[in-house]
Design an enzyme around this catalytic site. Structure first.
Site, PDB file in Angstrom:
ATOM      1  N   ASP A   1       0.858   5.182   1.858  1.00 34.69           N
ATOM      2  CA  ASP A   1       0.154   5.885   2.931  1.00 34.69           C
ATOM      3  C   ASP A   1      -0.497   7.122   2.327  1.00 34.69           C
ATOM      4  OD1 ASP A   1       1.125   3.967   4.651  1.00 34.69           O
ATOM      5  OD2 ASP A   1       2.787   5.195   5.388  1.00 34.69           O
TER       6      ASP A   1
ATOM      7  N   ARG B   1       7.863  -9.092  15.199  1.00 36.45           N
ATOM      8  CA  ARG B   1       8.277  -7.753  14.783  1.00 36.45           C
ATOM      9  C   ARG B   1       7.255  -6.723  15.256  1.00 36.45           C
ATOM     10  NH1 ARG B   1       7.527  -4.662  10.014  1.00 36.45           N
ATOM     11  NH2 ARG B   1       9.186  -3.116   9.919  1.00 36.45           N
TER      12      ARG B   1
ATOM     13  N   HIS C   1       0.855  -1.192   0.000  1.00 36.29           N
ATOM     14  CA  HIS C   1       0.000   0.000   0.000  1.00 36.29           C
ATOM     15  C   HIS C   1       0.887   1.238   0.000  1.00 36.29           C
ATOM     16  CE1 HIS C   1       1.168  -0.429   4.219  1.00 36.29           C
ATOM     17  NE2 HIS C   1       0.987   0.882   4.320  1.00 36.29           N
TER      18      HIS C   1
ATOM     19  N   HIS D   1       4.758   0.143  -0.224  1.00 37.78           N
ATOM     20  CA  HIS D   1       5.513  -0.638   0.760  1.00 37.78           C
ATOM     21  C   HIS D   1       4.629  -1.708   1.377  1.00 37.78           C
ATOM     22  CE1 HIS D   1       3.756   2.856   2.853  1.00 37.78           C
ATOM     23  NE2 HIS D   1       3.727   2.112   3.957  1.00 37.78           N
TER      24      HIS D   1
HETATM   25  C1  LIG Z   1      -4.853   8.569   9.200  1.00 39.08           C
HETATM   26  C2  LIG Z   1      -4.917   7.384   8.698  1.00 39.08           C
HETATM   27  C3  LIG Z   1      -3.964   6.865   7.692  1.00 39.08           C
HETATM   28  C4  LIG Z   1      -4.378   5.418   7.583  1.00 39.08           C
HETATM   29  C5  LIG Z   1      -5.844   5.458   7.813  1.00 39.08           C
HETATM   30  C6  LIG Z   1      -5.934   6.350   9.039  1.00 39.08           C
HETATM   31  O1  LIG Z   1      -7.206   6.848   9.245  1.00 39.08           O
HETATM   32  C7  LIG Z   1      -5.463   5.575  10.287  1.00 39.08           C
HETATM   33  C8  LIG Z   1      -4.620   4.384   9.929  1.00 39.08           C
HETATM   34  C9  LIG Z   1      -3.705   4.612   8.723  1.00 39.08           C
HETATM   35  C10 LIG Z   1      -3.318   3.300   8.077  1.00 39.08           C
HETATM   36  C11 LIG Z   1      -2.135   2.593   8.765  1.00 39.08           C
HETATM   37  C12 LIG Z   1      -1.840   1.283   7.994  1.00 39.08           C
HETATM   38  C13 LIG Z   1      -1.791   1.494   6.477  1.00 39.08           C
HETATM   39  C14 LIG Z   1      -2.986   2.342   6.004  1.00 39.08           C
HETATM   40  C15 LIG Z   1      -3.032   2.404   4.479  1.00 39.08           C
HETATM   41  C16 LIG Z   1      -4.246   1.807   6.655  1.00 39.08           C
HETATM   42  O2  LIG Z   1      -5.001   0.993   6.219  1.00 39.08           O
HETATM   43  O3  LIG Z   1      -4.429   2.420   7.892  1.00 39.08           O
HETATM   44  C17 LIG Z   1      -2.919   3.686   6.670  1.00 39.08           C
HETATM   45  C18 LIG Z   1      -3.990   4.717   6.277  1.00 39.08           C
HETATM   46  C19 LIG Z   1      -3.511   5.611   5.163  1.00 39.08           C
HETATM   47  O4  LIG Z   1      -2.392   6.147   5.213  1.00 39.08           O
HETATM   48  O5  LIG Z   1      -4.265   5.795   4.217  1.00 39.08           O
HETATM   49  O1  LIG Z   2       5.378  -2.380   9.796  1.00 35.63           O
HETATM   50  C1  LIG Z   2       5.895  -1.800   8.851  1.00 35.63           C
HETATM   51  O2  LIG Z   2       7.081  -1.849   8.592  1.00 35.63           O
HETATM   52  C2  LIG Z   2       5.011  -0.990   7.913  1.00 35.63           C
HETATM   53  C3  LIG Z   2       3.831  -0.369   8.596  1.00 35.63           C
HETATM   54  C4  LIG Z   2       3.057   0.496   7.670  1.00 35.63           C
HETATM   55  O3  LIG Z   2       3.310   0.537   6.500  1.00 35.63           O
HETATM   56  C5  LIG Z   2       1.955   1.311   8.202  1.00 35.63           C
HETATM   57  O4  LIG Z   2       1.592   1.183   9.396  1.00 35.63           O
HETATM   58  O5  LIG Z   2       1.433   2.129   7.409  1.00 35.63           O
HETATM   59 FE   LIG Z   3       2.266   2.214   5.499  1.00 34.34          FE
END
Ligand SMILES: C=C1C[C@]23C[C@@]1(O)CC[C@H]2[C@@]12CCC[C@@](C)(C(=O)O1)[C@H]2[C@@H]3C(=O)O
Ligand SMILES: O=C(O)CCC(=O)C(=O)O
Ligand SMILES: [Fe+2]
EC number: 1.14.11.15
Length: 358
Positions: free
Chosen positions: A234, A299, A232, A289
């Site tokens: 961010d 981890r 994905h 990533h």
């Molecule tokens: C602020 C945010 C970014 C995120 C969605 C969220 O509301 C809270 C969790 C974040 C996260 C962390 C893991 C990867 C990700 C793609 C997800 O599913 O939840 C990211 C979201 C994002 O960056 O879009």
């Molecule tokens: O655990 C990791 O190294 C990646 C975590 C991550 O990509 C995320 O929380 O958005």
């Molecule tokens: Fe991420």
């Protein structure tokens, strides 16, 4: 009143199977529902970068006089870099690692007392992106937006106040660091404060907000067929990641395949998110990533996901747009973008891309 990240999914429930969260320690074999093949994710088996290429994500010393241009160059070629001498005290990093470990060591039943709701952002559960895949990920997570007090009280009836203080201190330090890194990267493109009014350095950062994502990847009986966190990008401006001393994070480069980010004790991994890609008119790369798992060591990672307040419109900086380089993206708030992402996932960026007539 400006909306916060807490409200983002209120009108947009995401159905996630939190209550099916297994007790990973009890599984001796990889269940079918956790076994990934290239059918489940096109890039699952993409070639890993051969170590012989020697190509590695840059490790940048923030005290180096050339740090800004090194950061700019890393944002363009990798969309990520590691930093040393970042100024965040080692005890604070150790503290947040300890908190994360203690949280995930709690019995599943206790963790589920603080389960994330379908319309909420904060709490314990599977990765939000799980809804886009047929297979389950070998991980568990805990998301913090705003004060974690209510959730922490359910998890640790005695110790919650100490842990809340620790999270607050961590977020404060990360916020300062994130803003410093953003400006170093922008300065390297010749962009200064006059060019982005909403992001003024002297505003006590009252234009920014963040989420903290704690991740746990338990030891896995068949790591080669499992996925910790699927590929994905961010949605953020920047994400700052602390990883414990166990490798697992991988970045995708079109020319190299999956490249593992080696843990460097005391350092932090920074990655460009989709909003910074938009702001830089595509110059900085929002890096794809994922996290893999392993058979011997569990981890932990802590991602500080940082962006603007939900109602600030983000568009390509006018200075980086010219008759030749027209704006590549429509303007979008973080809240609008998260909703687009909640529907279109990895296609969200292309959904808001301007299509230039030839
Ligand atoms: C602020 C945010 C970014 C995120 C969605 C969220 O509301 C809270 C969790 C974040 C996260 C962390 C893991 C990867 C990700 C793609 C997800 O599913 O939840 C990211 C979201 C994002 O960056 O879009
Ligand atoms: O655990 C990791 O190294 C990646 C975590 C991550 O990509 C995320 O929380 O958005
Ligand atoms: Fe991420």
């Amino acid at each position: 009143m400006p909306t916060t990240l807490t409200d983002v999914f209120r009108g947009h429930p995401i159905h996630l199977p939190h209550s099916h969260q297994p007790d990973f320690t009890s599984l001796r074999e990889l269940p079918d529902s956790y076994t990934w093949t290239p059918k489940d994710d096109l890039l699952f088996a993409a070639a890993p970068s051969p170590p012989a290429t020697g190509e590695n994500i840059p490790l940048i010393d923030l005290n180096h006089p050339d740090a800004a241009s090194q950061i700019g160059s890393a944002c363009r070629t990798w969309g990520a870099f590691q930093i040393a001498n970042h100024g965040v005290p080692l005890e604070l990093l150790q503290g947040i690692e300890f908190l994360t470990g203690s949280l995930f060591r709690l019995p599943v039943k206790r963790k589920l007392k603080a389960a994330r709701s379908e319309t909420g952002v904060s709490g314990y559960g599977v990765a939000r992106i799980s809804s886009f895949f047929n297979k389950q990920m070998w991980s568990e997570g805990f998301t913090i937006t705003g004060s974690p007090l209510n959730d922490f009280r359910k998890l640790w009836p005695q110790l919650h106040l100490n842990y809340c203080d620790l999270v607050e201190e961590y977020e404060e330090q990360m916020q300062k660091l994130a803003s410093k890194l953003m400006w170093l990267a922008l300065n390297s493109l010749g962009v200064s404060e006059e060019d982005i009014k909403w992001a003024s350095v002297n505003s006590d950062l009252n234009w920014a907000q963040s989420a903290l994502q704690l991740n746990h990847y338990p030891v896995c009986p068949e790591p080669d067929r499992a996925m910790g966190l699927a590929a994905h990008t961010d949605s953020t401006l920047l994400t700052i990641l602390y990883q414990n001393n166990t490798a697992g994070l991988q970045l995708f480069r079109d020319d190299l395949g999956w490249v593992t980010v080696p843990p460097v004790p005391g350092s932090l991994v920074v990655n460009v998110g989709d909003l910074f890609h938009i702001l830089s008119n595509g110059l900085f790369k929002s890096v794809l990533h994922r996290a893999r798992v392993n058979q011997t060591k569990s981890r932990l990672s802590v991602a500080f996901l940082w962006g603007p307040l939900s109602d600030i419109k983000i568009s390509p900086v006018p200075k980086l747009v010219s008759p030749v380089e027209s704006p590549l993206y429509q303007s979008v708030t973080w809240k609008e973008y998260l909703r687009t992402k909640a529907v279109h996932f990895n296609k969200a960026l292309s959904m808001i891309r301007n299509h230039v007539e030839e």
